[in-house]
Scaffold this active site. Structure first.
Site, mmCIF file in Angstrom:
data_model
loop_
_atom_site.group_PDB
_atom_site.id
_atom_site.type_symbol
_atom_site.label_atom_id
_atom_site.label_comp_id
_atom_site.label_asym_id
_atom_site.label_seq_id
_atom_site.Cartn_x
_atom_site.Cartn_y
_atom_site.Cartn_z
ATOM 1 N N CYS A 2 55.899 -32.559 0.993
ATOM 2 C CA CYS A 2 57.205 -33.126 0.310
ATOM 3 C C CYS A 2 58.250 -32.225 -0.262
ATOM 4 O O CYS A 2 58.046 -30.982 -0.419
ATOM 5 C CB CYS A 2 56.802 -34.342 -0.839
ATOM 6 S SG CYS A 2 55.685 -35.638 -0.549
ATOM 7 N N ARG A 27 58.980 -29.985 5.322
ATOM 8 C CA ARG A 27 57.799 -30.393 4.371
ATOM 9 C C ARG A 27 57.185 -31.786 4.450
ATOM 10 O O ARG A 27 56.137 -31.907 3.658
ATOM 11 C CB ARG A 27 58.489 -29.960 2.823
ATOM 12 C CG ARG A 27 58.685 -28.716 2.812
ATOM 13 C CD ARG A 27 59.386 -28.447 1.545
ATOM 14 N NE ARG A 27 58.440 -28.647 0.494
ATOM 15 C CZ ARG A 27 57.877 -27.421 -0.138
ATOM 16 N NH1 ARG A 27 57.868 -26.303 0.230
ATOM 17 N NH2 ARG A 27 56.847 -27.533 -0.908
ATOM 18 N N TRP A 74 55.902 -36.424 2.558
ATOM 19 C CA TRP A 74 54.451 -36.470 3.348
ATOM 20 C C TRP A 74 53.513 -37.336 2.720
ATOM 21 O O TRP A 74 53.269 -37.075 1.486
ATOM 22 C CB TRP A 74 53.882 -35.205 3.496
ATOM 23 C CG TRP A 74 52.896 -34.832 4.435
ATOM 24 C CD1 TRP A 74 52.851 -34.890 5.651
ATOM 25 C CD2 TRP A 74 51.570 -34.842 3.895
ATOM 26 N NE1 TRP A 74 51.477 -34.738 6.113
ATOM 27 C CE2 TRP A 74 50.793 -34.587 5.082
ATOM 28 C CE3 TRP A 74 50.825 -34.770 2.664
ATOM 29 C CZ2 TRP A 74 49.136 -34.729 5.037
ATOM 30 C CZ3 TRP A 74 49.439 -34.702 2.718
ATOM 31 C CH2 TRP A 74 48.553 -34.655 3.764
ATOM 32 N N ASN A 99 56.499 -34.266 -5.820
ATOM 33 C CA ASN A 99 55.677 -33.593 -5.036
ATOM 34 C C ASN A 99 54.675 -33.164 -5.646
ATOM 35 O O ASN A 99 54.547 -32.641 -6.833
ATOM 36 C CB ASN A 99 56.511 -32.283 -4.521
ATOM 37 C CG ASN A 99 56.011 -31.642 -3.599
ATOM 38 O OD1 ASN A 99 54.740 -31.922 -2.803
ATOM 39 N ND2 ASN A 99 56.108 -30.405 -3.367
ATOM 40 N N GLY A 100 53.307 -33.513 -5.170
ATOM 41 C CA GLY A 100 52.242 -33.248 -5.609
ATOM 42 C C GLY A 100 51.449 -34.405 -5.681
ATOM 43 O O GLY A 100 51.533 -35.578 -4.873
ATOM 44 N N GLU A 481 42.524 -20.407 16.983
ATOM 45 C CA GLU A 481 44.051 -20.573 16.854
ATOM 46 C C GLU A 481 44.681 -21.204 18.009
ATOM 47 O O GLU A 481 45.618 -22.108 17.785
ATOM 48 C CB GLU A 481 44.719 -19.169 16.426
ATOM 49 C CG GLU A 481 46.069 -19.327 16.431
ATOM 50 C CD GLU A 481 46.718 -20.163 15.188
ATOM 51 O OE1 GLU A 481 47.878 -20.245 15.081
ATOM 52 O OE2 GLU A 481 45.738 -20.508 14.292
ATOM 53 N N LYS A 485 46.633 -24.880 17.667
ATOM 54 C CA LYS A 485 47.886 -24.955 18.195
ATOM 55 C C LYS A 485 48.004 -26.315 19.196
ATOM 56 O O LYS A 485 48.810 -26.929 19.221
ATOM 57 C CB LYS A 485 48.465 -23.878 18.738
ATOM 58 C CG LYS A 485 48.946 -22.808 17.960
ATOM 59 C CD LYS A 485 50.012 -23.206 17.039
ATOM 60 C CE LYS A 485 50.166 -22.325 15.713
ATOM 61 N NZ LYS A 485 48.977 -22.677 14.728
ATOM 62 N N GLU A 488 47.701 -29.541 17.180
ATOM 63 C CA GLU A 488 48.686 -29.645 16.492
ATOM 64 C C GLU A 488 49.774 -30.463 17.009
ATOM 65 O O GLU A 488 50.556 -31.440 16.401
ATOM 66 C CB GLU A 488 49.155 -28.558 15.704
ATOM 67 C CG GLU A 488 48.266 -28.048 14.528
ATOM 68 C CD GLU A 488 49.047 -26.824 13.878
ATOM 69 O OE1 GLU A 488 48.830 -26.520 12.536
ATOM 70 O OE2 GLU A 488 49.159 -25.778 14.413
ATOM 71 N N HIS A 504 24.653 -23.415 24.228
ATOM 72 C CA HIS A 504 23.768 -24.007 22.983
ATOM 73 C C HIS A 504 24.170 -25.530 22.581
ATOM 74 O O HIS A 504 24.060 -26.031 21.325
ATOM 75 C CB HIS A 504 23.768 -23.291 21.748
ATOM 76 C CG HIS A 504 23.020 -22.121 22.038
ATOM 77 N ND1 HIS A 504 21.721 -21.968 22.282
ATOM 78 C CD2 HIS A 504 23.537 -20.662 22.294
ATOM 79 C CE1 HIS A 504 21.320 -20.552 22.547
ATOM 80 N NE2 HIS A 504 22.259 -19.788 22.412
ATOM 81 N N LYS A 603 54.715 -28.422 6.699
ATOM 82 C CA LYS A 603 54.650 -26.995 6.942
ATOM 83 C C LYS A 603 54.013 -26.453 5.764
ATOM 84 O O LYS A 603 53.115 -25.589 5.619
ATOM 85 C CB LYS A 603 56.168 -26.385 6.925
ATOM 86 C CG LYS A 603 56.238 -24.922 7.303
ATOM 87 C CD LYS A 603 55.687 -24.630 8.448
ATOM 88 C CE LYS A 603 55.801 -23.097 8.774
ATOM 89 N NZ LYS A 603 55.196 -22.694 10.094
#
Length: 608
Positions: A2, A27, A74, A99-100, A481, A485, A488, A504, A603
């Site tokens: 947010c 955000r 968000w 925000n929160g 990573e 990516k 995402e 395995h 982000k």
């Protein structure tokens, strides 16, 4: 998560607020809204989706006023709907953005309903605005009502509040979520991030935990958690303003991928000489390096993967035990702290809620000291850590981290060598590693030259729904990573495994529809990983191999070979990251997803 913007000025603030939201869209972009306070009252527009939908509403029905608050969301509590979009109102005279997360919103909601308040959303935020409205019945001053209400909230928040018939000021506050004050001439602002306000000011005041701020055109008055007036220093923003400009690139992510040679150079600058790591980069207290006997690294997401690579470096070069842990797990368990343990945190934004909570917990334990590797010099993580090493990556706008990751790795390599020197690393070996670091930007630039080749490979992923990434040693975190990516930004389900674990269990997934991306540096693990590749090809798997030419791998059958520059072993994790970033980017473009703002993500993760 947010983004908040607030403004009070002698001019119409609508365009200022909308531009601020556009700059904060990384955000959160589930919905957005603006409340304008003018002589007629408080009026609002809200819209689902990106900020452009809100701009369209302003085109149809302009709102003018010299004070207002705005928000891009968000979603946490409640789906992305117009009813759940901020600002939220209590009656027609009080509007609030937040925000929160308010953890005790349910009992507060029940209490307020018993007092007759009607709730029009599913959000925890609406509790705050009704709570302040209720407090105004006892004390009609908005500042005092906000201060009284905040004491009843449990959780994290940054808020902005405006009141009808009071169009000369607004109130803002922060606890656990970032908020910065922008200082202008006969106008002042607040925002979740400096980037939101660079079009109107370059002077900022960073609020501390528990601060409440009263903002008017001519003054900014800050009160601490005890209600005492505090003076906070004004800082001048010195990042390049063009950070928010895509330039010649189609997406921020691609721009940031191509910036990596430059920002890695910036990260190295002043930290190494021709033959040595300059420990002065850690500040006046760099003597901590002599005392370190253990290292605990705590981070989230991409930063966690960088920490995993550092574990290999530290244990190999310095011979010291190093553990790496996800911050959201670390903060909820009892931690055994060995003697003289360095607590090292990693965060791109420096506002990651779980990492900040872990740091605050660690400061209550018996650690030697705390070190933050971070990209934002003004962030909470930097301010609350004893020591800091900045990555100097510049603003990163794309939600999927690229240059922030490779500069974190660069800073961690500097740190690893510095610790190793104090634990017996020879001057000759130090000089060798420093020379390798000096060559790193050029190697990354060479890796970028494979862009067109990787773009062609990406076409083969257009109809794929799953992928496996494999690596051994320090390549395993890079495989993690790479898989992150891909999922995402292309929404392809991807997993990563140490290559030796393939037999395995994951081998059961291998067939002609499963692309398997493998990282194969030319090191002492080469023969082992070649055996793993044979396990895949024997079962008809589709292999995409990223390796240097000395590995003697090449295109044949169901193997697609992509060359990675041959580099010193210590640099292999960083250089092998580049083709995986390019692959993820081009696959996302082929699939037509939103590269810079992928669904459901934001982000800066400022909520738990």
């Amino acid at each position: 998560m947010c983004g908040i913007v607030g403004a009070v000025a002698r001019r119409n603030v609508a365009k200022i607020l909308l531009e601020g939201l556009s700059r904060l869209e990384y955000r959160g972009y589930d919905s957005s809204g603006v409340a304008i306070n003018n002589d007629q009252g408080v009026y609002s527009h809200r819209a689902v989706g990106k900020v452009q939908a809100l701009r369209d509403k302003f085109e149809e029905q302009p709102l003018d006023g010299k004070m207002g608050i705005a928000h891009t969301r968000w979603a946490t509590h409640g789906k992305p709907t117009e009813a759940n979009a901020h600002p939220h109102f209590s009656g027609d005279d009080l509007a609030l953005v937040h925000n929160g997360i308010i953890e005790n919103h349910e009992p507060l909601r029940r209490e307020l309903k018993e007092k007759g308040y009607q709730f029009n959303s599913e959000t925890d935020t609406e509790v705050i605005v009704h709570l302040i409205h209720d407090a105004l019945k006892t004390d009609s001053d908005l500042l005092k009502a906000v201060q009284a209400s905040l004491g009843r909230l449990e959780g994290a928040f940054a808020i902005g509040v405006v009141q009808k018939d009071d169009n000369e000021r607004f109130i803002a506050a922060r606890k656990g979520s970032p908020l910065v004050v922008g200082v202008g001439i006969e106008e002042n602002f607040v925002a979740s991030d400096q980037l939101a306000l660079l079009h109107v000011t370059d002077q900022f005041i960073f609020l501390e935990e528990g601060d409440v701020v009263e903002v008017t055109r001519d003054a900014v008055t800050i009160y601490d958690e005890q209600g005492k007036v505090q003076e906070r220093p004004v800082s001048v923003f010195n990042h390049n303003v063009d950070a928010t400009d895509k330039g010649e690139f189609r997406h921020y992510m691609m721009k940031e991928i191509y910036e990596q040679p430059k920002v890695i150079s910036a990260c190295l600058e002043g930290r190494i000489s021709d033959t040595k790591v300059l420990t002065s980069c850690f500040g006046a207290e760099s003597d901590f390096l002599k005392k370190v006997e253990n290292i605990h690294i705590v981070a989230c997401g991409t930063s966690y993967h960088a920490g995993m690579v550092a574990k290999y470096w530290i244990e190999e070069l310095a011979g010291l035990p190093c553990s790496v842990e996800v911050a959201s797990e670390y903060r909820y368990r009892k931690v055994a702290v060995p003697k003289n343990t360095l607590f090292l945190t990693l965060s791109q934004s420096g506002e990651t809620a779980d990492t900040l909570a872990a740091l605050r917990m660690a400061k209550e334990l018996d650690y030697l000291t705390t070190l933050a590797i971070c990209n934002v010099p003004s962030s909470t993580l930097v301010r609350e850590s004893a020591l800091t090493l900045l990555t100097n990556a510049g603003a990163e706008i794309g939600v999927a981290s690229t240059k922030a990751f490779t500069t974190q790795l660069t800073a961690l390599l500097i740190t690893s060598v510095a610790i190793a020197v104090e634990n017996g690393l020879s001057a000759e070996k130090e000089a060798e590693l420093v020379q390798a670091m000096r060559s790193l930007p050029a190697h990354v630039d060479t890796a970028l030259s494979q862009d067109n080749h990787i773009k062609q490979i990406a076409d083969k992923f257009a109809n794929k729904h799953n992928a496996l990434f494999l690596g051994r040693g320090a390549m395993f975190p890079i495989a993690l990573e790479g898989s992150l990516k891909l999922k995402e930004i292309s929404y392809i389900h991807a997993e990563a495994y140490p290559a030796g674990e393939l037999k395995h269990g994951p081998l059961a997934l291998v067939d002609e529809d499963m692309p398997i991306i493998t990282l194969v540096p030319h090191n002492d693990m080469l023969d082992k990983i070649k055996s793993n590749l044979q396990e895949v090809t024997a079962r008809g798997g589709e292999l995409y191999v990223f390796a240097d030419k000395d590995t003697d791998l090449h295109n044949e059958g169901n193997v697609t070979f992509s060359e990675v520059p041959k580099v010193e072993a210590i640099l292999e994790p960083i250089v092998h990251t580049i083709p995986l970033q390019l692959l993820s980017y081009h696959v996302a473009v082929v699939k037509g997803t939103d590269v810079d703002q992928p669904r459901n993500l934001a982000k800066s993760v400022t909520v738990e």
